[in-house]
Design an enzyme around this catalytic site. Structure first.
Site, short mmCIF file in Angstrom:
data_model
loop_
_atom_site.label_atom_id
_atom_site.label_comp_id
_atom_site.label_asym_id
_atom_site.label_seq_id
_atom_site.Cartn_x
_atom_site.Cartn_y
_atom_site.Cartn_z
N ASP A 1 -7.66 -3.00 2.80
CA ASP A 1 -6.75 -4.00 2.60
C ASP A 1 -6.87 -5.20 3.32
OD1 ASP A 1 -5.13 -1.80 1.19
OD2 ASP A 1 -4.65 -1.19 3.32
N ASP B 1 -2.99 -1.10 5.72
CA ASP B 1 -3.49 -0.48 6.96
C ASP B 1 -5.16 -0.32 7.03
OD1 ASP B 1 -3.54 1.70 5.32
OD2 ASP B 1 -2.11 2.99 6.36
N LYS C 1 -14.01 26.82 -5.16
CA LYS C 1 -12.72 26.11 -5.17
C LYS C 1 -11.93 27.26 -4.71
CE LYS C 1 -13.18 22.32 -8.03
NZ LYS C 1 -12.73 21.64 -9.12
N ASP D 1 0.70 -1.25 -0.05
CA ASP D 1 0.01 0.04 -0.04
C ASP D 1 1.10 1.25 -0.09
OD1 ASP D 1 -2.30 1.24 0.34
OD2 ASP D 1 -2.14 1.59 2.46
#
Length: 1022
Positions: free
Chosen positions: A720, A716, A486, A375
């Site tokens: 996963d 983590d 934005k 990852d």
């Protein structure tokens, strides 16, 4: 998964009457369903269509009666716990699995032999009874030990349950109600605010500044904006869906529940993780292979001698006793305990190096790893956004992103930098949490989003206290960031008397900020923003964006005092101040930087041929930039896109095989067939998968396993967990890891550092080498233990070595030396070797058996027999007299047996001589095992090269000698174990053989080193 009627539950059970095949097919179909991408279309529906589909009034919500009906139909909004293995089953697996089974069979055969003897003799010898009891005890003790070691493992669903929010705010019958989250149903109208956990999958109907933290689900470290807008075809990326169990960080939102419980995206991941079939560990496959070899040898020898003893005229009952005796003698009783202790010691050693091993066998698996799927966020990177670059004065400046601030610094004397720092500090809502004055700035906790925290820390480091700066420039008005504008804007009182009284500061998306500016500050002076400067801005923006960094633009404006006098009421709703024609100051770009040790760690994985693949939920550009930063894509290696850009040709004209590196987008991965994925994995050495979903991580792991790779996965997040569970070894992060990922993993990195994996690989490879040495040492003494029995049958001589003495070797003198080999240092740089090929490189192979049994074992047996014949000759029985004497020797009623010199021996006297022979044979084995232990220290190096630095091994040599002397000379041993004191000279009979073994093996290894790949290596290198 969109559900009008709501019945597409993903349960992984099947009814029994369909038969096992049906059940298996259904389970496979269910698994395939779960592995498919999330199939939602609710994000594409308009609010009217949503109302029609779920019958929800978007102001009054469901009626209570309708909600009760749906609850009765769909069940509670909770995750179904998977079928768990009862603790007693786990315990039985430890007691009866693998090697233990061999010892149990041995024990049963011993009891059987004792039973036969007890039935056919008046006073049977108790040897077999003792042996059976000891074997049973060994299995039970080691079984309990292993069970205790692994009892702390695999509680996957419990931690998923911890993720479920306790309460939810719903609107039913037009009233707001706070109900238990389990009672939320599809179609409910739910409200969430900052700090809440999302109670189910929601389609957002309205939102005010709502941001959610999806990191546990998608791996994106930035909080994601949520609004009613349909912004992406992919349900995981669109803005108008909020997912069950993610956290709302700020703002408020109202939405319609579209899925509950197991049907939510998180529920699917949970079901997927808990229902994956977990493969066996490489070491358990190796041990099974070893058991097959040992059992094969034992049964072959046993049956051969059973037939031979019948031919030699023994009664069949005696022949059965021999058969059982030979099979049991082949079982290395001490080996089960040795392997368990070796693995435990390595696990303890790894824990000191921040690798916590949950499953003992995983220790070795990491050493066999050939592919690591890692990852990105938090594993390869520091998991904290950090300012990496600034662009001001028409120049890119590099900031310091190292963990300990040991990197570069830039020129801070420019007036433009002072203006930029002021905007970054003021137009920023992040604040340090209280009472952290003695904590280093980079380590301080911050309230605020990741980008603002990065700016806050950067300015605090470069310019001193941001709080002081904010106190001097009091905030009067603010327009918070929103996805339409934005930008974020604030107006402050200006303490600097040389400038106007009010300062407007603004930050946001660079192109939006630039559009609002008409001037730009260069070296502290404002100048018109011409096309040349716009091009310079564009180039800088593209360059920083191409590094995978998140770029923000900054501008300010001094509000003229004549229009905006002190006390002016600024209105942020009906804007009454200028937001155009501002002065552009510069850009700042942020990235979650790589950890310092990762580049070196990836290099260390590369040199022994371990492939490192990055699998992340982040953007491809960011992923590629980090991959280059940590060496996953090495310098000079290009992707298809790089080649196309260099040659200035369309991407489809580039041959994919020309590109060593490859960045695959989750969107493309979704449409790949398994064959196409295999092709990518096979032909590219450096691969990055970006924007992947949890299901895709799992598919990538399975793809690597199809290539025959042993796969380690690091991760983590909750996302996963399926991949962690499916991998040969799952590695979770101890600090940042979610509970779920820790439960699904086999190993936890306590410091979250990828570099610790390299340590783990090294330890895993070392334990495999050392287990080989330990097994070679243990098996060698099997031959001197079996041959006395065989000669006893064939040559009809008095028994040279008894059962009790065999146990004293296997469970006494050999134990500490065998375990001490686990402490042996690596022979060479084991991190330069290619990963072990599980198909060809076995823990126990024919060459190891040939060395242990055929060569060293035979020399040891000769040493034992030499001592045996010396003692009998000294007592008057020359070797020629011994042949065929067994029947009379063992007959209790013969009390006048003559030796070679005509002396007569009673039964009692004969037995004392026989037991003295047993003791001396035992002592001889101990002495030749000295040499065996020393030669087993190394498989290729010379002992002189390897040295005798292993203190535990030296202790083992003294310990086995002391134990042998104790058993021989301790008063009372003649009664307890039938062991008798030896004359000092008898100890020396085996010394020449011990020296011979040492010299023989040194010579063998010398030839092996001189002629690599020669005949000696092919035949004897284990």
């Amino acid at each position: 998964m969109g559900r009008g009627t709501g019945h597409d539950q993903y349960e992984l059970a099947a009814t029994s009457e369909g038969g096992r095949k049906k059940k298996r097919d259904k389970k496979k179909k269910d698994m395939d369903d779960l592995k498919k991408e999330v199939d939602l279309d609710d994000h594409k529906l308009t609010l009217d269509e949503l109302h029609r589909k779920y019958g929800t009034d978007l102001t009054r919500g469901l009626t209570s009666s309708r909600a009760a009906e749906i609850l009765a139909r769909d069940g509670p909004n909770a995750l179904t716990p998977p079928p768990t293995t009862p603790e007693w089953v786990k315990f039985c697996r430890q007691l009866f699995g693998g090697f233990s089974m061999l010892l149990w069979i041995g024990a049963i055969l011993c009891f059987l032999a004792y039973g036969i003897q007890a039935a056919s003799e008046d006073e049977p010898a108790n040897d077999n009874l003792y042996l059976g009891v000891v074997l049973s005890a060994v299995v039970i003790i080691t079984g309990c030990f292993s069970y205790y070691q692994e009892a702390k493992s695999s509680r996957i669903m419990d931690s998923f349950k911890n993720l479920v929010p306790q309460q939810a705010l719903v609107i039913r019958d037009g009233e707001k109600k706070c109900i238990n989250a389990e009672e939320v149903v599809a179609g409910d109208l739910v409200e969430v605010k900052g700090g809440d956990r999302i109670p189910a999958d929601l389609r957002v109907a309205s939102a005010q500044g709502c941001k959610v933290d999806n990191s546990s689900l998608t791996g994106e470290s930035e909080p994601q904006t949520r609004s009613p807008d349909f912004s992406n075809e992919n349900p995981l990326e669109t803005r108008n869906i909020a997912f069950f169990s993610t956290n709302c960080v700020e703002g408020t939102a109202r939405g319609v529940v579209i899925n509950t419980g197991d049907r939510t995206v998180m529920g699917r991941i949970a079901t997927l993780a808990s229902s994956l079939e977990v493969g066996r560990t490489p070491i358990s496959i190796e041990i099974e292979h070893f058991i097959h070899i040992i059992t094969g040898v034992a049964v072959f020898l046993g049956v051969s001698f059973f037939i031979l003893s019948l031919i030699l005229g023994y009664a069949w009952l005696e022949a059965v006793i021999f058969l059982i005796g030979i099979i049991v003698a082949n079982v290395p009783e001490g080996l089960l305990a040795t392997v368990t202790v070796c693995l435990t010691l390595t696990a303890k050693r790894m824990a000191k190096k921040n690798c916590l091993v949950k499953n003992l066998e995983a220790v070795e698996t990491l050493g066999s790893t050939s592919t690591i799927c890692s990852d990105k966020t938090g594993t390869l990177t520091q998991n904290r956004m950090t300012v990496a670059h600034m662009w001001f004065d028409n120049q890119i400046h590099e900031a310091d992103t190292t963990e300990n601030q040991s990197g570069t610094s830039f020129d801070r004397s420019s007036a433009t930098w002072a203006a930029l720092a002021r905007i970054a500090g003021l137009c920023n809502r992040a604040v340090f949490l209280a009472e952290q004055s003695n904590v280093p700035i980079l380590k301080r906790d911050v309230a605020g989003d990741a980008s603002e925290s990065a700016l806050l820390k950067c300015i605090e480091l470069c310019c001193g206290s941001v709080n002081d700066m904010r106190d001097k420039h009091v905030k009067i008005a603010e327009i918070p960031f929103n996805s339409t504008n934005k930008y974020q804007l604030s107006i402050h009182k200006n303490a600097n008397s040389e400038e106007s009284k009010h300062l407007l500061v603004m930050k946001g998306a660079p192109e939006r900020i630039l559009d609002r500016c008409s001037t730009i500050m260069i070296h502290g002076k404002e100048q018109p923003l011409d096309d040349e400067m716009k091009d310079a801005f564009q180039n800088a923006y593209v360059e920083l964006g191409g590094l995978g960094e998140r770029v923000l633009g900054f501008c300010h404006y001094f509000l003229p005092d004549d229009q905006f006098a002190e006390g002016f009421q600024f209105d942020t709703e009906e804007v009454n101040f200028p937001t155009e024609n501002l002065c552009f100051i510069g850009l700042m770009s942020m990235i979650d930087p790589p950890r310092a040790a990762v580049l070196d760690a990836v290099g260390k994985c590369r040199s022994p041929g371990i492939k490192v693949i990055m699998v992340t939920g982040d953007h491809p550009i960011t992923a590629k930039a980090i991959a280059k930063g940590v060496g996953i894509i090495s310098e000079g290696n290009e992707t298809v896109e790089d080649i196309a850009a260099r040659l200035n040709i369309p991407i489809n004209e580039v041959n994919p095989r020309d590109a060593k590196a490859c960045v695959v987008h989750g969107g493309e991965l979704k449409d790949l067939t398994p064959e196409q994925l295999d092709d990518i994995l096979k032909h590219h050495t450096e691969i990055v998968f970006a924007r992947t979903s949890p299901q895709q991580k799992l598919i990538i792991v399975e793809g690597c396993q199809r290539q025959g790779a042993i796969v380690a996965v690091t991760g983590d997040g909750v996302n996963d967990s399926p991949a962690l569970k499916k991998a040969d070894i799952g590695v979770a992060m101890g600090i940042a890891g979610s509970d779920v990922s820790k439960q699904a993993a086999d190993m936890i990195l306590l410091d979250d550092n990828f570099a610790s994996i390299v340590t783990g690989v090294e330890e895993g490879r070392l334990i495999f080498d050392n287990l080989k040495k330990s097994i070679a040492y243990t098996l060698t003494s099997n031959i001197p233990e079996i041959t006395p029995f065989l000669l006893f049958i064939i040559a009809n001589i008095p028994l040279p070595l008894g059962t009790v003495t065999i146990l004293c070797i296997d469970l006494g003198t050999d134990m500490v030396p065998a375990i001490s080999l686990a402490y042996e240092a690596a022979e060479s740089d084991i991190m330069k070797r290619q990963p072990r090929n599980p198909r060809t490189d076995k823990l126990v192979n024919e060459r190891l058996i040939s060395i242990a049994y055929g060569q060293i074992g035979m020399m040891q047996a000769t040493a034992g027999f030499f001592t045996y014949f010396v003692i009998l000759a000294e007592n008057g029985f020359l070797p020629s007299t011994l042949l065929g004497i067994r029947v009379k020797w063992d007959d209790k009623y013969v009390n006048d047996l003559e030796d070679s010199y005509g002396q007569q021996w009673t039964y009692e006297q004969r037995k004392i001589v026989e037991y003295t022979c047993h003791t001396s044979f035992f002592a001889s084995i101990v002495i030749v095992q000295w040499a065996d232990l020393i030669i087993c220290k190394t498989r290729r190096n010379s002992i002189i090269q390897q040295g005798m630095k292993n203190k535990i091994l030296i202790f083992g040599l003294f310990e086995e000698t002391a134990l042998a002397a104790f058993l021989s000379y301790c008063p009372g041993m003649d009664v307890a174990l039938r062991m008798y004191p030896l004359k000092p000279s008898w100890w020396f009979c085996a010394f020449p053989y011990s020296l011979l073994i040492f010299l023989y093996d040194e010579a063998r290894r010398f030839i092996l080193r001189r002629n690599p790949d020669g005949w000696v290596e092919r035949e004897t290198y284990y």
